[in-house]
Structure formats: C-alpha cells, structure tokens
Design a protein around this motif. Structure first.
Motif, PDB file in Angstrom:
ATOM      1  N   LEU A 168      18.398  81.099 -84.653  1.00  0.00           N
ATOM      2  CA  LEU A 168      19.332  80.561 -83.660  1.00  0.00           C
ATOM      3  C   LEU A 168      19.202  79.041 -83.546  1.00  0.00           C
ATOM      4  O   LEU A 168      18.105  78.495 -83.654  1.00  0.00           O
ATOM      5  N   ASP A 169      20.322  78.398 -83.303  1.00  0.00           N
ATOM      6  CA  ASP A 169      20.347  76.942 -83.135  1.00  0.00           C
ATOM      7  C   ASP A 169      19.987  76.612 -81.687  1.00  0.00           C
ATOM      8  O   ASP A 169      20.789  76.819 -80.761  1.00  0.00           O
ATOM      9  N   ALA A 170      18.779  76.097 -81.482  1.00  0.00           N
ATOM     10  CA  ALA A 170      18.311  75.801 -80.126  1.00  0.00           C
ATOM     11  C   ALA A 170      19.147  74.722 -79.452  1.00  0.00           C
ATOM     12  O   ALA A 170      19.225  74.668 -78.221  1.00  0.00           O
ATOM     13  N   SER A 171      19.781  73.856 -80.242  1.00  0.00           N
ATOM     14  CA  SER A 171      20.571  72.774 -79.646  1.00  0.00           C
ATOM     15  C   SER A 171      21.774  73.312 -78.870  1.00  0.00           C
ATOM     16  O   SER A 171      22.210  72.690 -77.886  1.00  0.00           O
ATOM     17  N   LEU A 172      22.304  74.448 -79.298  1.00  0.00           N
ATOM     18  CA  LEU A 172      23.435  75.030 -78.577  1.00  0.00           C
ATOM     19  C   LEU A 172      23.013  75.490 -77.182  1.00  0.00           C
ATOM     20  O   LEU A 172      23.748  75.305 -76.205  1.00  0.00           O
ATOM     21  N   ALA A 176      24.292  73.970 -73.576  1.00  0.00           N
ATOM     22  CA  ALA A 176      24.817  74.810 -72.497  1.00  0.00           C
ATOM     23  C   ALA A 176      24.008  74.622 -71.217  1.00  0.00           C
ATOM     24  O   ALA A 176      24.566  74.565 -70.109  1.00  0.00           O
ATOM     25  N   ARG A 177      22.687  74.486 -71.365  1.00  0.00           N
ATOM     26  CA  ARG A 177      21.824  74.282 -70.196  1.00  0.00           C
ATOM     27  C   ARG A 177      22.124  72.929 -69.524  1.00  0.00           C
ATOM     28  O   ARG A 177      22.142  72.822 -68.298  1.00  0.00           O
ATOM     29  N   SER A 178      22.371  71.903 -70.344  1.00  0.00           N
ATOM     30  CA  SER A 178      22.666  70.575 -69.787  1.00  0.00           C
ATOM     31  C   SER A 178      24.006  70.542 -69.077  1.00  0.00           C
ATOM     32  O   SER A 178      24.235  69.705 -68.199  1.00  0.00           O
ATOM     33  N   LEU A 179      24.903  71.457 -69.428  1.00  0.00           N
ATOM     34  CA  LEU A 179      26.206  71.522 -68.778  1.00  0.00           C
ATOM     35  C   LEU A 179      26.173  72.396 -67.527  1.00  0.00           C
ATOM     36  O   LEU A 179      27.216  72.632 -66.904  1.00  0.00           O
TER      37      LEU A 179
END
Length: 274
Positions: A168-172, A176-179
């Motif tokens: 999984l791409d952790a950046s995604l 989402a968490r930052s939004l």
C-alpha cells in the motif's frame, strides 16, 4: 532488452507438460463425470436433481455456509492482517507462525479439534457446565462446521492481506489524514479499495474451499447436511453413481461461477485503481 522468441516446436514442448496434466487430471475426469451423470438421459437426469427438494436444500445450505465463512474470514483477516503487517511487537513472528500453522492440518484433524473444543467432552461444554449448569455441545452441527471452516480459512486470507498491505502507498493515507479524514474514512476510502483485488481473490478461494471441503464435514457429520456429504452418501451408502456424479457437476459449476465472477471483479478492481 532483447525480445526472446521461441520456435513453434519449443513452444509446444514447453506447454506439453501442463497440457498433459490438464487433460489427465481435469478434462478426462470431468468428461467421465458428465457421461456418468447423464446416464443417456442428460436433461431428465439434471432436471430430476434440480427439482429434488433434499438436494437443493443441501446445496443452499452449503452455499450459505460458505458465504458466511467467507464474509467472517475476510473481516477477521483484514483486521488481523493489517495489524500484523503494520505493527512491530515482541513475539510477532511467533504469532504469525501460530496463525498460519493450521495450513498444515488436513480437514479431519480440524474436525477433531472442533470436537475437542465444542464436543460432548469439549472445553466449551465443560466451562458452560460449571458456569450455567448446562453442557453446550455444537460441534456436530452447522455451527461446529462453521468454526472448523473458519479455522482453516483465516490463515490463507491473513497471508494475502499481509502481502497486499505491504504494497500500500502510505502517502495516500497521509494525504487523507492531512485533509481531516477519520481512521474509518481512511479505511473505507483508501485502504479497502487498494486491498480489494487481493480480498476478492482470497474470498473466492475461501468460498470455493468451503464449498468442496469434505474431511471436516465427514468428521463432524452427525447433524450436518452439506453437498459434499450428500454426494458421499449417494456414492457409498446408496451406490447411486448417477446422482453422485450429477451433484458433483452441480457443485463444480456453482464454484466455477463464483471463481469466474471473482476473476472478472478483480480485473475491474485493478483497472479502477490503476
């Protein structure tokens, strides 16, 4: 990079072993089953099977049990698999080894383990007797078979979830968490869609395994009516080869249809996430 092409004779030589195995272990047995089940009256034979209330009840029970096992396995395996893939803690390797250990057990052994857990002299019955004064025995019912199937299904799916989770791409998730997305929203909108191809494939294999599993059902078969047991009864006790072969074809077709749908859905999921 050089494009390596093989002459036609080499292609035939390379595919010949796989083709031989396919013909010997799948095509010929299936042709034999169809011939036996047809009994020179193909449509009449299958019409009789599909209109027999006992056989269809057994098929429906098998499908519902397999679907319940698959759904429960996916939920538990996603929770456990994500935890094991993303967290480091003491004893993690030992825990993973214990969780995947049931892969080495045949169905008969799993059935005996269910009896030891929920049989007449099982652990659950002994504890219930002390706590409530009544012995709980459900190993020889659909509930016991559900536990047995769950026991050998979870390790297969956990391995798939752990393998998929590492990709999984952790950046995604960070985006989402930052939004402001909540953990549940991240799981629903980011993690599960990314895991969906692997989950669909693992779920289909889990369903197919539960549909055709025999050893556990045979060990617990006191009050259990699933299609593999019905086929076994028709073949051994009633010596009804035609019915046994026909029910085997029906079981195979249902399982194949689920696997085909899973392959189609997996392809769509992959395309959607690309």
């Amino acid at each position: 990079m050089h494009d390596i092409t093989f002459p036609l004779r080499w292609r035939i030589a390379l595919i010949a072993p796989a083709l031989a195995v396919f013909i010997a272990f799948w095509l010929l047995p299936m042709v034999a089953l169809v011939q036996v089940s047809a009994d020179h009256h193909f449509f009449a034979t299958y019409a009789a099977l599909l209109t027999n209330a006992r056989y269809m009840k057994s098929l429906a029970a098998t499908i519902m049990l397999s679907a319940a096992v698959t759904a429960t396995t996916l939920v538990l395996s996603v929770i456990a698999g994500l935890l094991l893939a993303r967290r480091e803690f003491a004893g993690k390797r030992t825990l993973v080894a214990l969780l995947t250990f049931p892969l080495a057990f045949p169905g008969v052994v799993v059935g005996f383990m269910v009896i030891m857990l929920a049989g007449r002299q099982g652990l659950i019955g002994a504890l219930a007797l002390k706590l409530t004064g009544e012995r709980w025995v459900f190993a020889y019912s659909m509930a016991g078979l559900f536990i047995g199937y769950l026991y050998f299904s979870i390790p297969r799916v956990i391995v798939t979830v752990m393998a998929s989770a590492t990709k999984l791409d952790a950046s995604l998730e960070e985006a989402a968490r930052s939004l402001g997305a909540s953990p549940w929203q991240i799981m629903r909108d980011v993690v599960l869609p990314a895991l969906s191809p692997g989950l669909i494939a693992a779920g289909a294999v889990c369903f197919a395994t539960a549909m055709g599993a025999f050893g556990t059902a045979f060990t617990l078969a006191t009050d259990i009516d699933v299609l593999p047991m019905t086929i076994y009864t028709e073949f051994t006790l009633n010596a009804n080869m035609v019915t046994a072969a026909g029910l085997s074809i029906v079981l195979g077709l249902v399982t194949w249809a689920v696997l085909a749908c899973a392959r189609s859905a997996t392809g769509s999921a992959v395309a959607a996430t690309a």
